[in-house]
Design a protein around this motif. Structure first.
Motif, mmCIF file in Angstrom:
data_model
loop_
_atom_site.group_PDB
_atom_site.id
_atom_site.type_symbol
_atom_site.label_atom_id
_atom_site.label_comp_id
_atom_site.label_asym_id
_atom_site.label_seq_id
_atom_site.Cartn_x
_atom_site.Cartn_y
_atom_site.Cartn_z
ATOM 1 N N ASP A 200 -61.108 11.248 7.422
ATOM 2 C CA ASP A 200 -62.606 11.637 8.060
ATOM 3 C C ASP A 200 -63.288 11.770 7.160
ATOM 4 O OD1 ASP A 200 -62.952 12.415 10.688
ATOM 5 O OD2 ASP A 200 -61.515 14.185 11.323
ATOM 6 N N VAL A 201 -64.626 12.110 8.021
ATOM 7 C CA VAL A 201 -65.783 12.891 7.528
ATOM 8 C C VAL A 201 -66.026 14.114 8.031
ATOM 9 C CG1 VAL A 201 -66.438 10.352 6.813
ATOM 10 C CG2 VAL A 201 -67.547 11.435 8.674
ATOM 11 N N TYR A 202 -66.501 14.997 7.307
ATOM 12 C CA TYR A 202 -66.659 16.668 7.778
ATOM 13 C C TYR A 202 -68.114 16.551 7.999
ATOM 14 C CZ TYR A 202 -61.671 18.067 8.178
ATOM 15 O OH TYR A 202 -60.412 18.944 8.998
ATOM 16 N N PHE A 203 -68.877 17.261 8.563
ATOM 17 C CA PHE A 203 -70.129 17.094 8.612
ATOM 18 C C PHE A 203 -70.134 19.080 8.746
ATOM 19 C CE2 PHE A 203 -70.287 13.117 9.512
ATOM 20 C CZ PHE A 203 -70.920 12.573 8.354
ATOM 21 N N THR A 204 -70.800 19.673 8.259
ATOM 22 C CA THR A 204 -71.261 21.229 8.016
ATOM 23 C C THR A 204 -72.014 21.472 9.750
ATOM 24 O OG1 THR A 204 -71.111 21.541 6.124
ATOM 25 C CG2 THR A 204 -72.077 23.271 6.847
ATOM 26 N N VAL A 205 -71.582 22.660 10.220
ATOM 27 C CA VAL A 205 -72.188 22.766 11.358
ATOM 28 C C VAL A 205 -72.431 24.474 11.413
ATOM 29 C CG1 VAL A 205 -72.211 21.223 13.379
ATOM 30 C CG2 VAL A 205 -70.807 23.135 12.730
ATOM 31 N N ALA A 206 -73.711 25.175 12.113
ATOM 32 C CA ALA A 206 -74.042 27.024 11.963
ATOM 33 C C ALA A 206 -72.495 27.395 12.797
ATOM 34 C CB ALA A 206 -74.718 27.528 12.328
ATOM 35 N N ALA A 226 -62.884 23.508 18.998
ATOM 36 C CA ALA A 226 -63.427 24.385 17.840
ATOM 37 C C ALA A 226 -62.040 25.420 18.037
ATOM 38 C CB ALA A 226 -64.313 25.797 18.593
ATOM 39 N N THR A 227 -61.141 24.915 16.381
ATOM 40 C CA THR A 227 -59.488 25.801 16.006
ATOM 41 C C THR A 227 -60.788 26.123 14.596
ATOM 42 O OG1 THR A 227 -58.603 23.632 16.900
ATOM 43 C CG2 THR A 227 -57.453 24.293 16.047
ATOM 44 N N PRO A 228 -59.702 27.119 14.462
ATOM 45 C CA PRO A 228 -59.751 27.765 12.872
ATOM 46 C C PRO A 228 -58.468 26.970 12.531
ATOM 47 C CG PRO A 228 -59.654 29.762 15.215
ATOM 48 C CD PRO A 228 -58.695 28.011 15.483
ATOM 49 N N VAL A 229 -59.404 26.666 11.175
ATOM 50 C CA VAL A 229 -58.067 26.903 9.942
ATOM 51 C C VAL A 229 -58.712 27.259 8.117
ATOM 52 C CG1 VAL A 229 -58.286 24.448 10.885
ATOM 53 C CG2 VAL A 229 -60.213 24.835 8.885
ATOM 54 N N GLU A 230 -58.103 26.806 7.479
ATOM 55 C CA GLU A 230 -57.510 27.362 6.714
ATOM 56 C C GLU A 230 -59.090 27.794 5.872
ATOM 57 O OE1 GLU A 230 -54.736 25.685 7.453
ATOM 58 O OE2 GLU A 230 -56.260 25.249 6.183
ATOM 59 N N HIS A 231 -60.117 26.821 6.223
ATOM 60 C CA HIS A 231 -61.863 26.942 5.465
ATOM 61 C C HIS A 231 -62.619 27.412 6.390
ATOM 62 C CE1 HIS A 231 -61.608 23.176 6.504
ATOM 63 N NE2 HIS A 231 -60.665 22.858 5.801
ATOM 64 N N GLY A 232 -63.094 27.538 7.346
ATOM 65 C CA GLY A 232 -63.681 28.250 8.914
ATOM 66 C C GLY A 232 -62.866 27.257 10.018
ATOM 67 N N THR A 233 -64.073 26.989 10.992
ATOM 68 C CA THR A 233 -63.653 27.029 12.473
ATOM 69 C C THR A 233 -63.548 24.777 12.393
ATOM 70 O OG1 THR A 233 -64.159 28.454 13.094
ATOM 71 C CG2 THR A 233 -63.934 26.385 14.862
ATOM 72 N N ILE A 234 -62.946 24.496 12.975
ATOM 73 C CA ILE A 234 -63.452 22.920 13.080
ATOM 74 C C ILE A 234 -63.918 22.410 14.371
ATOM 75 C CG2 ILE A 234 -62.858 21.786 11.053
ATOM 76 C CD1 ILE A 234 -60.414 20.856 12.324
ATOM 77 N N THR A 246 -65.490 15.033 12.488
ATOM 78 C CA THR A 246 -65.244 16.179 12.257
ATOM 79 C C THR A 246 -66.345 16.899 12.131
ATOM 80 O OG1 THR A 246 -62.792 16.068 12.151
ATOM 81 C CG2 THR A 246 -63.579 18.091 11.204
ATOM 82 N N VAL A 247 -66.669 18.623 12.759
ATOM 83 C CA VAL A 247 -67.466 19.557 12.096
ATOM 84 C C VAL A 247 -67.167 21.054 12.035
ATOM 85 C CG1 VAL A 247 -69.619 18.308 13.751
ATOM 86 C CG2 VAL A 247 -68.152 19.978 14.637
ATOM 87 N N VAL A 248 -67.617 21.301 10.932
ATOM 88 C CA VAL A 248 -66.751 22.192 10.155
ATOM 89 C C VAL A 248 -67.605 24.241 10.146
ATOM 90 C CG1 VAL A 248 -67.503 21.427 7.583
ATOM 91 C CG2 VAL A 248 -65.627 23.381 8.259
ATOM 92 N N ALA A 249 -67.443 24.842 10.711
ATOM 93 C CA ALA A 249 -68.360 25.584 11.013
ATOM 94 C C ALA A 249 -68.171 26.762 9.541
ATOM 95 C CB ALA A 249 -68.091 26.696 11.661
ATOM 96 N N PRO A 250 -68.191 26.754 8.182
ATOM 97 C CA PRO A 250 -67.521 27.450 7.045
ATOM 98 C C PRO A 250 -67.673 29.201 7.963
ATOM 99 C CG PRO A 250 -69.213 26.075 6.420
ATOM 100 C CD PRO A 250 -69.228 26.651 7.664
ATOM 101 N N GLU A 251 -66.696 29.802 7.289
ATOM 102 C CA GLU A 251 -66.014 31.807 7.028
ATOM 103 C C GLU A 251 -67.663 31.938 6.491
ATOM 104 O OE1 GLU A 251 -63.037 32.400 5.213
ATOM 105 O OE2 GLU A 251 -61.380 31.541 6.796
ATOM 106 N N LYS A 252 -68.152 32.265 7.851
ATOM 107 C CA LYS A 252 -68.880 33.535 7.555
ATOM 108 C C LYS A 252 -68.482 34.918 6.510
ATOM 109 C CE LYS A 252 -71.480 32.589 11.467
ATOM 110 N NZ LYS A 252 -71.914 32.822 12.715
#
Length: 252
Positions: A200-206, A226-234, A246-252
């Protein structure tokens, strides 16, 4: 984050191969804010996606392909030697090493289980010039049926080591010289048995929720909200030509 070079053995580039380049470029341009310029192949067959004027991905036209697919490229110093290493580790060469107009040398492989990936030997093009910011590549994730066999294969090819399980799904880091460069996920129970292991490939989103709202309007499909995971929400999507990402919004 701007970056000018990538460590050997770390993911450095991603390519979308699509049967409908016009639809695909429009979709990702709207979702991630990408602009485009001519890519490494013949004019009208490949494009380089740009974010803030810096390269982030390739789009390659493949008319007649069943659906679009994303491929992750790992940076290497010698694609030909990597091909030998892949075969010795139990994998196979799917696309022999080839040159791309001075930009670099690429090759495609299948690992021990048949899961495909690629490598990039940088020439004039060093790989992604932006990472880990909205609209840019974040990381790859190997979804596998056999954690230990996958770990052994990629350790032999790239020197990656396996971190400890994290979270309810047992997601694990794959590390190079002690630094996490990508991830491994044992097949989740909810993943249909008919879907083979894949990268899978992940791209960062806000904001992952905003992406979930935007994708259907752009012609894509929400596969997982949108699903919370260890490193943010994907969130997981299929684009209009069928490529899963997949997109990931990192934890703020």
């Amino acid at each position: 984050m701007d970056i000018n070079s990538h460590e050997g053995g770390a993911p450095s580039w991603v390519t979308l191969t699509t049967p409908d380049a016009a639809t695909s470029t429009r979709f990702y341009g709207s979702l991630f804010g990408w602009a485009y310029e001519d890519g490494f192949g013949d004019p009208g067959t490949s494009w380089t996606a740009l974010l803030r004027g810096r390269p982030v991905a390739s789009v390659v036209s493949a008319e007649g392909a069943g659906q679009a697919t994303w491929s992750m490229h790992v940076g290497v110093s010698d694609a030909d030697k990597t091909a030998e290493t892949v075969v010795a580790a139990g994998g196979r060469v799917t696309t022999p090493p080839y040159d791309l107009e001075g930009a670099g040398r690429a090759a495609g492989f299948a690992d021990h289980s048949g899961t495909t990936f690629a490598v990039w030997q940088a020439g004039g093009h060093g790989g992604a010039g932006v990472v880990d910011e909205p609209g840019a590549f974040s990381r790859g994730e190997l979804i596998t049926d056999d954690v230990e066999a996958s770990a052994a294969f990629y350790r032999a090819v790239f020197g990656w080591t396996l971190g400890d399980p994290q979270g309810p799904l047992g997601r694990r880091e794959l590390r190079l010289n002690g630094r996490a460069v990508t991830e491994l996920l044992p097949r989740p129970a909810a993943m249909p048995a008919g879907i083979p292991p894949y990268w899978d490939v992940y791209f960062t989103v806000a904001d992952a929720e905003s992406a979930v709202g935007a994708v259907p309007a752009l012609g894509g499909t929400v596969l997982m909200g949108a699903t919370p995971v260890e490193h943010g929400t994907i969130a997981v999507f299929a684009d209009p030509a069928g490529a899963v990402f997949t997109v990931v919004a990192p934890e703020k």
